[in-house]
Design an enzyme around this catalytic site. Structure first.
Site, short mmCIF file in Angstrom:
data_model
loop_
_atom_site.label_atom_id
_atom_site.label_comp_id
_atom_site.label_asym_id
_atom_site.label_seq_id
_atom_site.Cartn_x
_atom_site.Cartn_y
_atom_site.Cartn_z
N SER A 193 54.01 21.08 -26.39
CA SER A 193 54.40 19.97 -26.93
C SER A 193 55.50 20.73 -28.28
CB SER A 193 53.22 19.55 -27.90
OG SER A 193 52.51 18.40 -27.48
N1 SAM Z 1 47.96 21.06 -27.71
C1 SAM Z 1 49.12 21.58 -26.60
C2 SAM Z 1 49.64 22.97 -26.74
O1 SAM Z 1 49.83 23.23 -27.92
O2 SAM Z 1 49.84 23.57 -26.55
C3 SAM Z 1 49.61 20.19 -25.87
C4 SAM Z 1 49.33 20.07 -25.13
S1 SAM Z 1 49.25 18.86 -24.07
C5 SAM Z 1 50.62 18.05 -24.38
C6 SAM Z 1 48.11 17.93 -23.32
C7 SAM Z 1 46.57 18.70 -22.47
O3 SAM Z 1 45.41 17.80 -22.83
C8 SAM Z 1 47.03 19.37 -21.49
O4 SAM Z 1 46.32 20.80 -21.33
C9 SAM Z 1 45.98 18.49 -20.57
O5 SAM Z 1 45.04 18.68 -19.87
C10 SAM Z 1 45.28 17.40 -21.86
N2 SAM Z 1 43.92 17.15 -21.71
C11 SAM Z 1 44.66 15.52 -21.37
N3 SAM Z 1 43.09 14.94 -20.61
C12 SAM Z 1 42.64 15.60 -21.72
C13 SAM Z 1 40.97 15.26 -21.98
N4 SAM Z 1 40.43 14.26 -21.54
N5 SAM Z 1 40.01 16.37 -22.43
C14 SAM Z 1 40.69 17.43 -22.68
N6 SAM Z 1 41.82 17.72 -22.44
C15 SAM Z 1 42.32 16.78 -21.92
#
Ligand code: SAM
Length: 207
Positions: free
Chosen positions: A56
């Site tokens: 992000s």
């Molecule tokens: N917090 C992260 C960082 O510091 O790099 C960035 C998050 S990124 C915007 C969103 C993340 O949510 C992705 O890596 C995606 O694979 C994960 N994601 C999406 N749906 C999910 C779920 N149901 N359970 C766990 N992770 C999930």
């Protein structure tokens, strides 16, 4: 952009919490991105981390942690571990007495986050592979829950796993983007507040 310029920019954008600014300063974002993007580590924008996912924007990370009202010794559940960067910044705020459980659904990103965290010598983060919409009951209840992917609505399991007095922050789909929702669990139910519009990659659930 340099780290100093980024810090000045996010301060101007409204980040005032000293602990959050300090944690952003101490956490090397360049260690949580792909080597090819090294020169952009302190740009105030999201970067690709592979598998159609992003780390992000630094302002969003700082804003969410500030609005989560994160404190020393908190036990936190993060949904969407990605690169591990947000977890690393939070780990700095909660300190050694605190604990971060971060759920990520993409196995390769689970490994990426674990490797990045290990290399930094951080010991209070556990990255778990799974569907974060179900939370992580084993370690509940949590002081704070943070969802870093856009969800259609706040999953009930997450509400159940929050402590009384605890705070949950999640970007919830609304129009073309998401509305940042803050929930506080009280003894007479949930207090809900909208903090404004953001844009996130989607939360992908199994059902
Ligand atoms: N917090 C992260 C960082 O510091 O790099 C960035 C998050 S990124 C915007 C969103 C993340 O949510 C992705 O890596 C995606 O694979 C994960 N994601 C999406 N749906 C999910 C779920 N149901 N359970 C766990 N992770 C999930």
């Amino acid at each position: 952009m340099t780290k100093e310029k980024l810090l000045a920019e996010i301060r101007m954008m409204g980040i005032k919490d000293k602990k959050v600014l300090e944690a952003i300063e101490k956490t090397p974002r360049e260690k949580f991105i792909r080597k090819t993007d090294d020169s952009q580590a302190y740009g105030n924008y999201p970067l690709p981390i592979g598998y159609d996912q992003t780390i992000s924007q630094p302002y969003t990370v700082a804003y969410m942690i500030q609005e989560l009202r994160l404190k020393k010794a908190h036990k936190v559940l993060e949904i969407g571990g990605g690169s591990g960067y947000n977890a690393a910044v939070m780990s700095n705020v909660v300190g050694k007495e605190g604990k971060i459980i971060s759920i990520e659904r993409i196995p390769e990103l689970v490994e990426f986050a674990r490797k990045n965290i290990r290399k930094e010598g951080i010991e209070n983060i556990w990255v778990v592979k799974g569907d974060g919409s179900k939370g992580y009951k084993k370690q509940s209840l949590y002081d704070r829950i943070i969802v870093t992917a856009a969800c259609p609505k706040i999953p009930e399991a997450l509400k159940d796993q929050l402590k009384q007095g605890g705070i949950l922050l999640a970007p919830v789909n609304a129009g073309f983007g998401q509305e940042m929702i803050r929930l506080k669990k009280t003894n007479h139910g949930f207090e809900e507040e909208s903090l404004g519009q953001f844009r996130f990659v989607p939360l992908v659930t199994e059902d």
